[in-house]
Design an enzyme around this catalytic site. Structure first.
Site, PDB file in Angstrom:
ATOM      1  N   ASP A   1      74.459  54.369 -27.927  1.00 54.34           N
ATOM      2  CA  ASP A   1      73.497  54.605 -26.819  1.00 54.34           C
ATOM      3  C   ASP A   1      75.116  55.869 -26.007  1.00 54.34           C
ATOM      4  O   ASP A   1      75.234  56.109 -26.873  1.00 54.34           O
ATOM      5  CB  ASP A   1      74.361  53.719 -26.338  1.00 54.34           C
ATOM      6  CG  ASP A   1      75.746  52.863 -25.305  1.00 54.34           C
ATOM      7  OD1 ASP A   1      77.169  54.439 -26.219  1.00 54.34           O
ATOM      8  OD2 ASP A   1      76.225  52.098 -25.687  1.00 54.34           O
TER       9      ASP A   1
ATOM     10  N   ASP B   1      74.669  53.835 -20.749  1.00 56.04           N
ATOM     11  CA  ASP B   1      76.362  52.909 -19.982  1.00 56.04           C
ATOM     12  C   ASP B   1      76.559  53.846 -18.631  1.00 56.04           C
ATOM     13  O   ASP B   1      77.161  55.328 -19.074  1.00 56.04           O
ATOM     14  CB  ASP B   1      76.955  52.286 -20.443  1.00 56.04           C
ATOM     15  CG  ASP B   1      76.747  50.953 -21.976  1.00 56.04           C
ATOM     16  OD1 ASP B   1      75.204  50.285 -21.238  1.00 56.04           O
ATOM     17  OD2 ASP B   1      77.931  51.212 -22.408  1.00 56.04           O
TER      18      ASP B   1
ATOM     19  N   ASP C   1      77.370  57.147 -23.040  1.00 59.62           N
ATOM     20  CA  ASP C   1      78.208  56.431 -21.868  1.00 59.62           C
ATOM     21  C   ASP C   1      79.105  57.253 -21.029  1.00 59.62           C
ATOM     22  O   ASP C   1      79.293  58.656 -21.360  1.00 59.62           O
ATOM     23  CB  ASP C   1      79.632  55.732 -22.710  1.00 59.62           C
ATOM     24  CG  ASP C   1      78.912  54.808 -24.205  1.00 59.62           C
ATOM     25  OD1 ASP C   1      79.057  53.781 -23.369  1.00 59.62           O
ATOM     26  OD2 ASP C   1      79.202  54.859 -25.057  1.00 59.62           O
TER      27      ASP C   1
HETATM   28  P1  TTP Z   1      80.551  51.957 -27.213  1.00 64.32           P
HETATM   29  O1  TTP Z   1      79.253  52.767 -26.126  1.00 64.32           O
HETATM   30  O2  TTP Z   1      79.597  50.602 -27.237  1.00 64.32           O
HETATM   31  O3  TTP Z   1      80.416  52.476 -28.666  1.00 64.32           O
HETATM   32  P2  TTP Z   1      80.343  54.063 -29.231  1.00 64.32           P
HETATM   33  O4  TTP Z   1      80.311  54.580 -28.100  1.00 64.32           O
HETATM   34  O5  TTP Z   1      82.206  54.338 -29.323  1.00 64.32           O
HETATM   35  O6  TTP Z   1      79.638  53.778 -29.884  1.00 64.32           O
HETATM   36  P3  TTP Z   1      78.320  53.957 -30.486  1.00 64.32           P
HETATM   37  O7  TTP Z   1      77.900  55.284 -30.517  1.00 64.32           O
HETATM   38  O8  TTP Z   1      77.732  52.950 -31.334  1.00 64.32           O
HETATM   39  O9  TTP Z   1      77.317  53.736 -29.058  1.00 64.32           O
HETATM   40  O10 TTP Z   1      81.472  52.075 -26.411  1.00 64.32           O
HETATM   41  C1  TTP Z   1      82.576  52.753 -25.839  1.00 64.32           C
HETATM   42  C2  TTP Z   1      84.292  52.630 -25.804  1.00 64.32           C
HETATM   43  O11 TTP Z   1      83.778  51.660 -24.141  1.00 64.32           O
HETATM   44  C3  TTP Z   1      84.502  51.075 -25.980  1.00 64.32           C
HETATM   45  O12 TTP Z   1      85.570  52.183 -26.491  1.00 64.32           O
HETATM   46  C4  TTP Z   1      84.868  50.340 -25.554  1.00 64.32           C
HETATM   47  C5  TTP Z   1      84.581  50.419 -24.101  1.00 64.32           C
HETATM   48  N1  TTP Z   1      84.107  49.930 -23.625  1.00 64.32           N
HETATM   49  C6  TTP Z   1      84.758  48.741 -22.389  1.00 64.32           C
HETATM   50  O13 TTP Z   1      86.435  49.099 -22.235  1.00 64.32           O
HETATM   51  N2  TTP Z   1      84.528  48.159 -21.448  1.00 64.32           N
HETATM   52  C7  TTP Z   1      82.816  47.361 -21.974  1.00 64.32           C
HETATM   53  O14 TTP Z   1      82.291  46.722 -21.160  1.00 64.32           O
HETATM   54  C8  TTP Z   1      82.219  48.541 -23.385  1.00 64.32           C
HETATM   55  C9  TTP Z   1      81.127  47.431 -23.615  1.00 64.32           C
HETATM   56  C10 TTP Z   1      83.017  48.736 -23.247  1.00 64.32           C
HETATM   57 MN    MN Z   2      78.798  54.153 -27.133  1.00 64.12          MN
HETATM   58 MN    MN Z   3      78.202  51.908 -24.346  1.00 62.65          MN
END
Ligand code: TTP
Ligand code: MN
Ligand code: MN
Ligand code: MN
Length: 371
Positions: free
Chosen positions: A204, A295, A206
């Site tokens: 995703d 996100d 973020d």
């Molecule tokens: P993710 O998007 O799940 O993971 P990522 O970006 O490290 O890897 P990917 O490439 O698979 O997307 O989460 C990103 C960070 O956000 C992770 O360190 C955990 C944090 N997080 C929160 O702090 N609160 C939340 O509610 C969620 C869903 C994630």
């Molecule tokens: Mn992510």
């Molecule tokens: Mn995420």
């Protein structure tokens, strides 16, 4: 104690936040195996085993050279008996039969397929699996009642299981920035998560959104999502309201990963750049856009450093930061603040560097947080 010529003694901290963990490392044959066992444990709701294997893999990721013999592991933390057995098998036989059996197992494959659907967690997948549902096709045939998130997950299953590229993340960043600035000039957008750690792909994208004048960010998120919706840029959105002010359980449990920011879990409809020139293509075989999970988190400016640290990951790095704070420093860290439990006071920070300093840790930049 005397050392033989080929023995390397490692001084490596037991917490992931004490080590630099680059994205590329020298031990992928071992870490791939250990991470598969970790994933399987997670899919079996065995959290202890999941974390144990993740920690073992993480230690090997931080090593400056490949492991060639068991003696190379001397002095390393977090390598339990089970993980050592897996490493030994790989060294001796080029692979681990336990890992291969797990990979081939019906339950592992089914749980992976089902939890690969957006909106489906381990509990739901486990229930479906017990009812004989093993993949997307079974689920569609079973005609179960799905929530809106799961319906989106089913509908865009292929797209959402395709890795998001850096270029796609950048394009989405420009779209989010345009929307945010149209509604609140002066607001700031930061790319976080895996892409901030230097990953070339992600599951995703973020973003954190803030405004230097605290309070200006209030009410922004629904407007931004409305702006995007009106331009047909969204396939799904669900806003979770900020619940921080109502929270009574502060300081939060150090292991808790959830924060209380206002956020939106969404699926963007991303126009593919090559599709524009192919408008004449009426075959209708594949869409001219791609569904991408995004996100967006809205953060009050005074909490920005904590949110940035908390949302950059990796998940194991975050977990160990909190554990370090609690167990070694008597502090409670989450994505909103740092609280000194002994002195009964909050510790302010306007940068990630300051938070590491409060915690008595050497600063580790995002691209070395790939624990
Ligand atoms: P993710 O998007 O799940 O993971 P990522 O970006 O490290 O890897 P990917 O490439 O698979 O997307 O989460 C990103 C960070 O956000 C992770 O360190 C955990 C944090 N997080 C929160 O702090 N609160 C939340 O509610 C969620 C869903 C994630
Ligand atoms: Mn992510
Ligand atoms: Mn995420
Ligand atoms: Mn993820």
């Amino acid at each position: 104690q005397r050392l033989t010529a080929c023995t390397v003694v490692h001084t490596m901290g037991a917490y992931a936040c004490q080590r630099k963990t680059p994205l590329e490392h020298h031990n992928t044959i071992f870490t791939d195996a250990l991470l598969l066992l970790a994933e399987n444990a997670e899919l079996c709701a065995n959290e202890g085993r999941n974390v144990a294997f993740k920690r073992a893999a993480s230690v090997l990721k931080a090593l400056p050279r490949p492991v060639r013999q068991m003696e190379d592991l001397q002095g390393l933390p977090c390598l339990g008996e089970h993980s050592q057995r897996v490493i030994k098998d790989i060294l001796e036989h080029g692979g681990s039969s336990e890992v291969e059996m797990t990979r081939q197992s019906e339950k592992y494959q089914a749980m992976k397929a089902l939890t690969g659907i957006f909106g489906v967690g381990v509990k739901t997948a486990e229930r479906w699996y017990r009812e004989g549902i093993q993949d997307l096709a079974d689920l569609v045939t079973a005609d179960l009642k799905l929530n809106r998130e799961q319906q989106t997950g089913v509908k865009y299953y292929d797209h959402l299981n395709m890795p998001v590229t850096e270029a796609e993340a950048r394009t989405i960043g420009q779209i989010v920035e345009k929307a945010v600035h149209a509604l609140l000039p002066g607001a700031e957008i930061t790319l976080t998560g895996g892409f901030r750690r230097g990953k070339k792909t992600g599951h995703d994208v973020d973003f954190l959104v803030t405004h230097p004048e605290e309070g200006r960010e209030e009410g922004l998120l629904p407007k931004v999502m409305g702006w995007l919706e009106a331009r047909d840029l969204l396939l799904y959105q669900k806003i979770n309201k900020n619940s921080y002010l109502e929270a009574k359980e502060w300081p939060a449990r150090p292991s808790s990963n959830m924060d209380r920011f206002e956020r939106c879990f969404s699926v963007f409809k991303l126009e593919c750049p090559w599709a524009a020139s192919e408008k004449s293509n009426q075959s209708g075989e594949s869409p001219s856009w791609k569904a991408v999970r995004v996100d967006i988190v809205v953060v009050p400016f005074s909490q920005l450093a904590f949110a940035l640290l908390g949302w950059t990951g990796s998940q194991l790095f975050e977990r160990d930061l909190r554990r370090w704070a609690a167990q070694e420093k008597g502090m409670s860290l989450n994505s909103h603040a740092l609280y000194d439990t002994k002195r009964k006071q909050y510790l302010r920070a306007s940068s990630e560097e300051e938070i590491f300093a409060h915690l008595g840790l050497e600063y580790i930049p995002p691209w070395e947080r790939n624990a």
